[in-house]
Design a protein around this motif. Structure first.
Motif, PDB file in Angstrom:
ATOM      1  N   LEU A 130      -1.463  -7.128  -4.038  1.00 44.78           N
ATOM      2  CA  LEU A 130      -1.000  -8.441  -3.585  1.00 44.78           C
ATOM      3  C   LEU A 130      -1.598  -9.483  -4.517  1.00 44.78           C
ATOM      4  CD1 LEU A 130      -0.905  -9.821   0.053  1.00 44.78           C
ATOM      5  CD2 LEU A 130      -1.972 -11.147  -1.769  1.00 44.78           C
ATOM      6  N   MET A 189      -4.069  -3.045   0.791  1.00 44.47           N
ATOM      7  CA  MET A 189      -3.635  -3.674  -0.448  1.00 44.47           C
ATOM      8  C   MET A 189      -4.823  -4.160  -1.270  1.00 44.47           C
ATOM      9  SD  MET A 189      -0.203  -5.821   0.206  1.00 44.47           S
ATOM     10  CE  MET A 189       1.335  -4.926   0.354  1.00 44.47           C
ATOM     11  N   LEU A 255       4.275  -8.743  -4.423  1.00 42.68           N
ATOM     12  CA  LEU A 255       3.678  -7.450  -4.126  1.00 42.68           C
ATOM     13  C   LEU A 255       4.116  -6.463  -5.205  1.00 42.68           C
ATOM     14  CD1 LEU A 255       4.633  -7.268  -0.333  1.00 42.68           C
ATOM     15  CD2 LEU A 255       2.518  -8.207  -1.311  1.00 42.68           C
ATOM     16  N   THR A 282       6.969  -3.651   3.497  1.00 43.97           N
ATOM     17  CA  THR A 282       7.370  -5.066   3.476  1.00 43.97           C
ATOM     18  C   THR A 282       8.433  -5.360   4.521  1.00 43.97           C
ATOM     19  OG1 THR A 282       6.900  -5.088   1.091  1.00 43.97           O
ATOM     20  CG2 THR A 282       8.176  -6.921   1.974  1.00 43.97           C
TER      21      THR A 282
END
Length: 288
Positions: A130, A189, A255, A282
């Motif tokens: 991210l 992430m 992302l 997502t």
């Protein structure tokens, strides 16, 4: 009134490159680079209400778990992002009949799902990144008045720590949308700074037959630090998306599925699986 030479419309009233009309897009938009990746996302939709493609710009809008979403392919590079962001903004914030900006402006939510190469050995292939910040090395945003959205302290740190040659232009640093970050982030992430460059080979330190201006740049970026943030990956769109979105009043988040690790010289054994997992993650976050 905005002149027809500046805001170009097709005979059917759609914006020039994207071939879209205002009713064709949702307020939550997923960007991908590859047109073939659009349907890798929309295959999970409950229904698709609209689909069109012109050049590398493919758009599909539909419903996923009750949420109206648009998926749009941008192609590669900051120059394409300049086209896509300006035309999307025109769809929601300019009256295409009167060619006047609207008094009440709309903010779009834009999430990029991309692939990228990590420059840190501890960010392995098949992981997710991210982008909390982007540093643009491509100069595209410098065509606009950007001081109100850039982070000059990060820019100066980057210039100093990497011994950046200003003949290549001044880097620009932009933050992601905190609204979207809170909506999408999770512990699985990696987070950091993404560097956006204007090419795939020399600008990313790849040498085939041509020598490059700074053969040590990637190594310098490996060691860059700013307030605990380090550069995680290189790609070709994120900072341009962040910059234009910030200037135009939209929310943006990038992302990336890491399919290569430049530090270890490794490449994912199944990059498709990594991208599919990021897509599923997502979509579920957007639907909630």
């Amino acid at each position: 009134m905005i002149a027809s030479s500046e805001l170009i419309l097709n005979p059917d009233g759609s914006v020039y490159h994207l071939n879209l009309k205002p009713e064709n897009i949702a307020h939550d938009i997923i960007f991908v680079g590859d047109p073939d990746r659009v349907e890798k996302i929309t295959q999970f939709f409950d229904s698709i209400e609209f689909s069109i493609q012109k050049r590398e710009f493919k758009t599909q809008t539909g419903i996923y778990k009750g949420k109206r979403l648009t998926v749009l392919s941008t192609g590669i590079g900051p120059d394409n992002i300049d086209i896509v962001l300006n035309e999307l903004d025109a769809l929601v914030n300019i009256d295409l009949n009167t060619r006047q900006p609207k008094e009440n402006l709309t903010s779009l939510n834009i999430i990029r799902i991309g692939t990228s190469g990590s420059i840190q050995a501890d960010i392995p292939v098949d992981s997710f990144v991210l982008s909390q910040f982007g540093i643009g090395l491509d100069n595209m945003l410098r065509s606009y008045i950007v001081d109100e959205v850039t982070h000059k302290d990060i820019e100066e740190a980057f210039i100093t720590q990497t011994e950046w040659n200003l003949q290549k232009g001044r880097p620009y640093a932009i933050a992601c949308s905190e609204v979207l970050k809170k909506r999408i982030e999770s512990n699985q992430m990696h987070k950091g700074i993404t560097c956006t460059v204007g090419g795939f080979y020399g600008p990313q330190g790849r040498v085939l037959r041509l020598p490059i201006q700074d053969s040590d740049l990637n190594s310098k970026m490996d060691h860059f630090q700013f307030n605990g943030n380090r550069i995680t990956n290189l790609e070709m769109e994120t900072t341009a998306i962040y910059g234009l979105s910030a200037l135009l009043g939209h929310h943006a988040l990038s992302l990336n599925a890491i399919i290569a690790n430049r530090a270890t010289g490794t490449f994912s054994e199944d990059p498709t699986k990594a991208v599919d997992e990021l897509i599923a993650y997502t979509l579920d976050k957007l639907a909630n």
